[in-house]
Design a protein around this motif. Structure first.
Motif, PDB file in Angstrom:
ATOM      1  N   GLY A  37      -3.978   3.892   8.218  1.00  0.00           N
ATOM      2  CA  GLY A  37      -4.811   4.447   9.287  1.00  0.00           C
ATOM      3  C   GLY A  37      -4.632   3.726  10.609  1.00  0.00           C
ATOM      4  O   GLY A  37      -4.722   4.330  11.680  1.00  0.00           O
ATOM      5  N   LEU A  38      -4.359   2.430  10.543  1.00  0.00           N
ATOM      6  CA  LEU A  38      -4.152   1.637  11.759  1.00  0.00           C
ATOM      7  C   LEU A  38      -2.705   1.705  12.256  1.00  0.00           C
ATOM      8  O   LEU A  38      -2.401   1.235  13.351  1.00  0.00           O
ATOM      9  CB  LEU A  38      -4.525   0.169  11.510  1.00  0.00           C
ATOM     10  CG  LEU A  38      -5.995  -0.143  11.304  1.00  0.00           C
ATOM     11  CD1 LEU A  38      -6.183  -1.594  10.877  1.00  0.00           C
ATOM     12  CD2 LEU A  38      -6.779   0.150  12.582  1.00  0.00           C
ATOM     13  N   GLY A  39      -1.818   2.235  11.415  1.00  0.00           N
ATOM     14  CA  GLY A  39      -0.411   2.324  11.791  1.00  0.00           C
ATOM     15  C   GLY A  39       0.307   0.986  11.793  1.00  0.00           C
ATOM     16  O   GLY A  39       1.211   0.774  12.599  1.00  0.00           O
ATOM     17  N   VAL A  40      -0.087   0.084  10.902  1.00  0.00           N
ATOM     18  CA  VAL A  40       0.508  -1.260  10.881  1.00  0.00           C
ATOM     19  C   VAL A  40       1.273  -1.547   9.583  1.00  0.00           C
ATOM     20  O   VAL A  40       1.553  -2.709   9.284  1.00  0.00           O
ATOM     21  CB  VAL A  40      -0.574  -2.347  11.116  1.00  0.00           C
ATOM     22  CG1 VAL A  40      -1.172  -2.223  12.499  1.00  0.00           C
ATOM     23  CG2 VAL A  40      -1.661  -2.304  10.050  1.00  0.00           C
ATOM     24  N   LEU A  41       1.622  -0.523   8.847  1.00  0.00           N
ATOM     25  CA  LEU A  41       2.290  -0.735   7.564  1.00  0.00           C
ATOM     26  C   LEU A  41       3.595  -1.517   7.676  1.00  0.00           C
ATOM     27  O   LEU A  41       3.973  -2.218   6.742  1.00  0.00           O
ATOM     28  CB  LEU A  41       2.549   0.597   6.864  1.00  0.00           C
ATOM     29  CG  LEU A  41       1.347   1.226   6.169  1.00  0.00           C
ATOM     30  CD1 LEU A  41       1.677   2.624   5.677  1.00  0.00           C
ATOM     31  CD2 LEU A  41       0.855   0.356   5.032  1.00  0.00           C
ATOM     32  N   GLY A  42       4.274  -1.437   8.792  1.00  0.00           N
ATOM     33  CA  GLY A  42       5.546  -2.136   8.950  1.00  0.00           C
ATOM     34  C   GLY A  42       5.446  -3.487   9.632  1.00  0.00           C
ATOM     35  O   GLY A  42       6.459  -4.160   9.818  1.00  0.00           O
ATOM     36  N   ASP A  43       4.240  -3.908   9.988  1.00  0.00           N
ATOM     37  CA  ASP A  43       4.074  -5.182  10.688  1.00  0.00           C
ATOM     38  C   ASP A  43       4.340  -6.362   9.757  1.00  0.00           C
ATOM     39  O   ASP A  43       3.958  -6.344   8.580  1.00  0.00           O
ATOM     40  CB  ASP A  43       2.667  -5.308  11.271  1.00  0.00           C
ATOM     41  CG  ASP A  43       2.453  -4.420  12.489  1.00  0.00           C
ATOM     42  OD1 ASP A  43       3.331  -3.577  12.778  1.00  0.00           O
ATOM     43  OD2 ASP A  43       1.409  -4.561  13.137  1.00  0.00           O
ATOM     44  N   ALA A  44       4.961  -7.385  10.320  1.00  0.00           N
ATOM     45  CA  ALA A  44       5.369  -8.554   9.530  1.00  0.00           C
ATOM     46  C   ALA A  44       4.172  -9.241   8.878  1.00  0.00           C
ATOM     47  O   ALA A  44       4.256  -9.661   7.711  1.00  0.00           O
ATOM     48  CB  ALA A  44       6.136  -9.539  10.399  1.00  0.00           C
ATOM     49  N   PHE A  91      -4.079  -0.785   1.805  1.00  0.00           N
ATOM     50  CA  PHE A  91      -2.986   0.106   2.202  1.00  0.00           C
ATOM     51  C   PHE A  91      -3.516   1.318   2.970  1.00  0.00           C
ATOM     52  O   PHE A  91      -2.916   1.750   3.951  1.00  0.00           O
ATOM     53  CB  PHE A  91      -2.174   0.564   0.988  1.00  0.00           C
ATOM     54  CG  PHE A  91      -1.117  -0.411   0.567  1.00  0.00           C
ATOM     55  CD1 PHE A  91      -0.067  -0.732   1.403  1.00  0.00           C
ATOM     56  CD2 PHE A  91      -1.184  -1.019  -0.677  1.00  0.00           C
ATOM     57  CE1 PHE A  91       0.918  -1.634   1.022  1.00  0.00           C
ATOM     58  CE2 PHE A  91      -0.212  -1.925  -1.074  1.00  0.00           C
ATOM     59  CZ  PHE A  91       0.841  -2.236  -0.226  1.00  0.00           C
ATOM     60  N   ALA A  92      -4.632   1.860   2.516  1.00  0.00           N
ATOM     61  CA  ALA A  92      -5.227   3.000   3.223  1.00  0.00           C
ATOM     62  C   ALA A  92      -5.637   2.611   4.643  1.00  0.00           C
ATOM     63  O   ALA A  92      -5.398   3.360   5.599  1.00  0.00           O
ATOM     64  CB  ALA A  92      -6.432   3.534   2.446  1.00  0.00           C
ATOM     65  N   THR A  93      -6.211   1.430   4.788  1.00  0.00           N
ATOM     66  CA  THR A  93      -6.601   0.933   6.113  1.00  0.00           C
ATOM     67  C   THR A  93      -5.376   0.702   6.985  1.00  0.00           C
ATOM     68  O   THR A  93      -5.338   1.119   8.151  1.00  0.00           O
ATOM     69  CB  THR A  93      -7.406  -0.378   5.978  1.00  0.00           C
ATOM     70  OG1 THR A  93      -8.543  -0.141   5.163  1.00  0.00           O
ATOM     71  CG2 THR A  93      -7.848  -0.886   7.336  1.00  0.00           C
ATOM     72  N   THR A 153       3.864  -9.709   4.877  1.00  0.00           N
ATOM     73  CA  THR A 153       3.670 -11.055   4.329  1.00  0.00           C
ATOM     74  C   THR A 153       2.404 -11.107   3.489  1.00  0.00           C
ATOM     75  O   THR A 153       2.404 -11.678   2.383  1.00  0.00           O
ATOM     76  CB  THR A 153       3.605 -12.095   5.471  1.00  0.00           C
ATOM     77  OG1 THR A 153       4.809 -12.011   6.233  1.00  0.00           O
ATOM     78  CG2 THR A 153       3.438 -13.492   4.925  1.00  0.00           C
ATOM     79  N   SER A 154       1.335 -10.493   3.979  1.00  0.00           N
ATOM     80  CA  SER A 154       0.073 -10.464   3.229  1.00  0.00           C
ATOM     81  C   SER A 154       0.220  -9.730   1.904  1.00  0.00           C
ATOM     82  O   SER A 154      -0.316 -10.166   0.881  1.00  0.00           O
ATOM     83  CB  SER A 154      -1.030  -9.802   4.059  1.00  0.00           C
ATOM     84  OG  SER A 154      -1.347 -10.574   5.177  1.00  0.00           O
ATOM     85  N   VAL A 155       0.953  -8.637   1.922  1.00  0.00           N
ATOM     86  CA  VAL A 155       1.190  -7.873   0.688  1.00  0.00           C
ATOM     87  C   VAL A 155       1.973  -8.719  -0.310  1.00  0.00           C
ATOM     88  O   VAL A 155       1.643  -8.769  -1.507  1.00  0.00           O
ATOM     89  CB  VAL A 155       1.911  -6.539   0.996  1.00  0.00           C
ATOM     90  CG1 VAL A 155       2.409  -5.879  -0.276  1.00  0.00           C
ATOM     91  CG2 VAL A 155       0.987  -5.603   1.764  1.00  0.00           C
ATOM     92  N   ALA A 156       3.002  -9.407   0.176  1.00  0.00           N
ATOM     93  CA  ALA A 156       3.806 -10.266  -0.708  1.00  0.00           C
ATOM     94  C   ALA A 156       2.962 -11.398  -1.288  1.00  0.00           C
ATOM     95  O   ALA A 156       3.051 -11.708  -2.487  1.00  0.00           O
ATOM     96  CB  ALA A 156       5.009 -10.830   0.049  1.00  0.00           C
ATOM     97  N   LEU A 157       2.123 -12.010  -0.447  1.00  0.00           N
ATOM     98  CA  LEU A 157       1.248 -13.091  -0.939  1.00  0.00           C
ATOM     99  C   LEU A 157       0.195 -12.566  -1.906  1.00  0.00           C
ATOM    100  O   LEU A 157      -0.150 -13.246  -2.881  1.00  0.00           O
ATOM    101  CB  LEU A 157       0.594 -13.815   0.239  1.00  0.00           C
ATOM    102  CG  LEU A 157       1.541 -14.622   1.128  1.00  0.00           C
ATOM    103  CD1 LEU A 157       0.807 -15.136   2.362  1.00  0.00           C
ATOM    104  CD2 LEU A 157       2.161 -15.772   0.348  1.00  0.00           C
ATOM    105  N   THR A 158      -0.317 -11.375  -1.649  1.00  0.00           N
ATOM    106  CA  THR A 158      -1.291 -10.769  -2.556  1.00  0.00           C
ATOM    107  C   THR A 158      -0.648 -10.485  -3.915  1.00  0.00           C
ATOM    108  O   THR A 158      -1.250 -10.755  -4.964  1.00  0.00           O
ATOM    109  CB  THR A 158      -1.863  -9.470  -1.946  1.00  0.00           C
ATOM    110  OG1 THR A 158      -2.546  -9.798  -0.732  1.00  0.00           O
ATOM    111  CG2 THR A 158      -2.816  -8.771  -2.896  1.00  0.00           C
TER     112      THR A 158
END
Length: 151
Positions: free
Chosen positions: A74-81, A69-71, A85-90
């Motif tokens: 920093g990359l500004g990709v928190l809302g990317d699909a 999440f911190a990364t 999806t990766s968060v849900a699978l994790t």
């Protein structure tokens, strides 16, 4: 700072998730061997050790999404699909580990009166699901479909 966070995230995934996937995969056959010969001290010690590895590294694995999440922030990709999806699978992989794999490992270690062959087969299935979820997350993290980071 983002590169440092990404490096820690990847290292945490390798160091924490790797041992859990290997130990969880090794547990069902080791449990079958131990149940087949309960007087073999070495055979019965292996599942205990594998269970301990799974429990400890599952706890250490919490560092993976924390640094992830911190990364992502920093990359500004928190809302990317791909990330959502990766968060849900994790989260699904964590649920499979905590709700299906670890309890069945504990049951096999503490209660041999149950139908152990069926339980080890189901445990193998849940472990395979856990590993498949993590493999999918890994692929998403590498491919990052629709990512705006240019990688």
């Amino acid at each position: 700072m983002t590169k440092f966070l990404l490096a820690v995230h990847v290292l945490a995934a390798i160091v924490a998730v790797g041992p859990v996937t290997v130990a969880a995969s090794m547990f069902p056959p080791a449990a079958r061997r131990a149940l087949a010969d309960p007087k073999d001290v070495r055979a019965t010690a292996v599942p205990d050790t594998l269970y301990r590895i799974c429990r400890v590294y599952a706890g250490v694995g919490i560092a993976v999404p924390v640094f992830g999440f911190a990364t992502a922030s920093g990359l500004g990709v928190l809302g990317d699909a791909w990330l959502i999806t990766s968060v849900a699978l994790t989260a699904s992989a964590a649920a499979v580990l905590v709700l299906l794999v670890l309890p069945r490992q504990h049951t096999l270690l503490s209660d041999t009166g149950r139908d152990a062959p069926a339980l080890t087969r189901r445990l193998g299935m849940y472990t395979g699901l856990f590993n498949l979820l993590w493999a999918t997350v890994t692929v998403l993290m590498i491919v990052r479909p629709g990512s705006t980071t240019g990688a």
